[in-house]
Scaffold this active site. Structure first.
Site, PDB file in Angstrom:
ATOM      1  N   GLU A 179       1.855   0.001  -4.943  1.00 28.85           N
ATOM      2  CA  GLU A 179       0.837   0.977  -5.494  1.00 28.85           C
ATOM      3  C   GLU A 179       1.481   2.387  -5.189  1.00 28.85           C
ATOM      4  O   GLU A 179       1.969   2.856  -4.127  1.00 28.85           O
ATOM      5  CB  GLU A 179      -0.219   0.985  -4.431  1.00 28.85           C
ATOM      6  CG  GLU A 179      -1.314   2.237  -4.719  1.00 28.85           C
ATOM      7  CD  GLU A 179      -2.152   2.390  -3.550  1.00 28.85           C
ATOM      8  OE1 GLU A 179      -3.303   2.456  -3.788  1.00 28.85           O
ATOM      9  OE2 GLU A 179      -2.012   2.446  -2.435  1.00 28.85           O
ATOM     10  N   ASP A 188       0.990  -1.111   0.178  1.00 35.68           N
ATOM     11  CA  ASP A 188       0.147  -0.010   0.057  1.00 35.68           C
ATOM     12  C   ASP A 188       0.848   1.226   0.011  1.00 35.68           C
ATOM     13  O   ASP A 188       1.988   1.225   0.719  1.00 35.68           O
ATOM     14  CB  ASP A 188      -0.784  -0.007   1.218  1.00 35.68           C
ATOM     15  CG  ASP A 188      -1.930   1.030   1.272  1.00 35.68           C
ATOM     16  OD1 ASP A 188      -2.825   1.185   0.163  1.00 35.68           O
ATOM     17  OD2 ASP A 188      -1.920   1.747   2.177  1.00 35.68           O
TER      18      ASP A 188
END
Length: 543
Positions: free
Chosen positions: A276, A207
């Protein structure tokens, strides 16, 4: 040398199709209105039938759920909402028996404010974890130390009266940022990675992978020039867009931590990472983070996760990444748990034909592919009434931006009440339009979106040029997308029409044969490629 050899033999991820699962919304096994790990396990046979190579499961770790799992209070346990560690082990074993790899989310940049680390850190300025988070003194007038903004709205700093300091949070104020300048923090996160790798996971989705470090100088971010594009990852009415994020994220020290993390994964053969990236110039960051075979295995950005989908825009994204990525490897998605579903965002809910060609475009790019749950059904963005909104990101920006709930509504397995997701009221309402698109409604329709995308996935696996070939754009104008994919075993022409009009384009390469088995019906007439609405053509190129 041994590590390099192992890494070179661990390339299952390269060109793989990865199926993303948002666990809260996939399948409710214990009938409490929320999805869980046992529910996912019960549907692994269905997932395997899609032909995908791996699943990626969004966070299921212990959390107060202020940001629905992206606020972790224990990195090494399962939140009771989703089950137990034994439930995860059962999922892992079942997936592996079905030849599915398992990738799990890791949220390293921040924790929940209920994590034991933060509880200790905030007590005073001298405790053993005092420097584990980003703390800063106020300015002389009591205001925050700089102008940094939270992506979720407002200042990125919150006051803590115990320390009489501000702490940094790039997201909710209940998600304090860890201080990666502290080597103990870095090692603690690497140990958390080892915990799950020892259990047998096949990799991590990381993330906000460029958010780990901040500038020690805490300099003010400059304003975004009016003639420059804003940050892709947020809506245009979010003030976060009004800054260039020069000092709060994407710091050069990030590269060293990614090398350390890669060294950990090198000790576990056949594992991978996908990062990401949300940044002002995300394709540059992708290049830096995936090049050199010593950091991330692959990464994705928000370039194909926003409203832009014209042929010119898609060609521009491909050209830019190919110019910059070098020996790095991209991972592409057109939907995920953070953005409006592609059928609504790009296709204005056009249905089967648009869904199929959009996924064909995705699967024709150079890189690996992520499909989000429901992509295979062609689900439109759900309509979630204001009173049912759960997403804390959506509430401050309503009604222009309605948050992420519309893509997070329950998966629809049948056209029964609650879509077969649960026998009780789900945590988010099921959009009635989804019921006719449920799995059981599409399974026996030969040309349904579900079966068309199954066909595409299976067909792509037999095309080596689409798995790992180079890409070259053939035409830089017009609405038809034209490129070649080339490897030693195969040379392919790809032609795609993502519009509702019939398109024609001159044929500029020699054709050996038109390929079949993918479900599209594009043709070549008098040295002209002819594509009906939402059609495609794939052909082998002669030498």
């Amino acid at each position: 040398m041994d590590i390099i050899t192992k890494d070179q033999n661990s390339l299952w991820w390269k060109g793989a199709t990865i199926y993303q699962i948002y666990p809260r919304s996939y399948c409710d096994a214990n009938q409490d209105g929320m999805g869980d790990l046992a529910g996912i396990t019960s549907k692994l046979g269905y997932i395997a039938s899609l032909g995908v190579d791996a699943i990626w499961i969004s966070p299921f770790f212990t959390s107060p759920m202020k940001d629905f799992g992206y606020d972790i209070s224990n990195y090494r346990d399962v939140d009771p909402t989703f089950g137990s560690l034994d439930d995860f082990r059962a999922l892992l074993n079942t997936a592996h028996a079905l030849n599915l790899k398992v990738i799990i989310d890791q949220v390293y940049s921040h924790t929940s404010d209920q994590h034991a680390w933060f509880t200790e850190s905030r007590q005073d300025r001298t405790n053993p974890k005092a420097d584990w988070y980003v703390w800063a003194d106020p300015k002389a007038d009591g205001t925050p130390p700089n102008n940094w903004l939270s992506l979720f709205g407002g200042k990125a700093w919150s006051w803590d009266s115990r320390r009489e300091q501000y702490y940094l949070h790039n997201f909710l104020d209940s998600q304090p940022d860890l201080n990666f300048h502290n080597p103990q923090v870095r090692e603690a996160q690497l140990e958390n990675a080892r915990f799950w790798l020892d259990m047998g996971v096949d990799g991590f989705r990381l993330d906000v992978v460029n958010f780990y470090y901040h500038s020690k100088g805490l300099e003010d971010n400059p304003a975004t020039p009016t003639d420059e594009p804003k940050t892709l990852a947020v809506s245009s009415d979010n003030p976060y867009c009004l800054q260039r994020h020069r000092y709060d994220i994407s710091q050069p020290e990030n590269l060293e931590f990614l090398r350390d993390l890669r060294n950990v994964l090198n000790d576990y053969p056949n594992t991978t990472t996908v990062g990401e990236i949300s940044a002002d110039d995300p394709l540059v960051i992708m290049s830096q983070y995936t090049s050199g075979n010593d950091k991330l295995h692959m990464a994705y950005t928000f370039d194909l996760l926003k409203e832009h989908c014209s042929a010119d825009y898609i060609r521009g994204v491909i050209s830019t990444i190919e110019e910059r990525i070098g020996d790095g490897w991209p991972c592409w998605a057109i939907s995920n748990h953070d953005v409006m579903r592609y059928t609504t965002r790009w296709g204005n809910n056009e249905g089967l034909h648009f869904s199929r060609v959009a996924v064909a475009m995705l699967m024709s790019l150079r890189g690996s592919v992520c499909l989000y749950q429901g992509d295979e059904l062609g689900l439109p963005e759900a309509d979630v009434p204001y009173d049912d909104i759960q997403d804390p990101y959506g509430l401050p920006f309503w009604p222009k931006y309605k948050g992420r709930d519309g893509c997070r509504t329950p998966m629809v397995w049948s056209d029964s009440e609650n879509g077969g997701f649960s026998e009780v009221k789900p945590w988010l309402p099921v959009d009635k339009r989804h019921l006719a698109l449920s799995v059981d409604q599409q399974e026996n329709q030969l040309e349904s979106t579900l079966n068309s995308i199954r066909q595409l996935i299976a067909w792509r696996k037999g095309q080596p040029a689409l798995i790992n070939g180079e890409i070259e754009i053939l035409s830089d104008e017009g609405e038809m997308l034209l490129w070649t994919r080339t490897c030693a075993e195969q040379k392919l022409l790809v032609a795609l029409n993502m519009t509702g009009d019939t398109l024609r384009s001159p044929l500029t390469v020699g054709i050996k044969s038109l390929l079949t088995g993918h479900g599209f019906h594009g043709s070549i007439e008098d040295e002209t490629i002819v594509l009906g609405p939402y059609e495609a053509l794939f052909a082998e190129i002669s030498d």
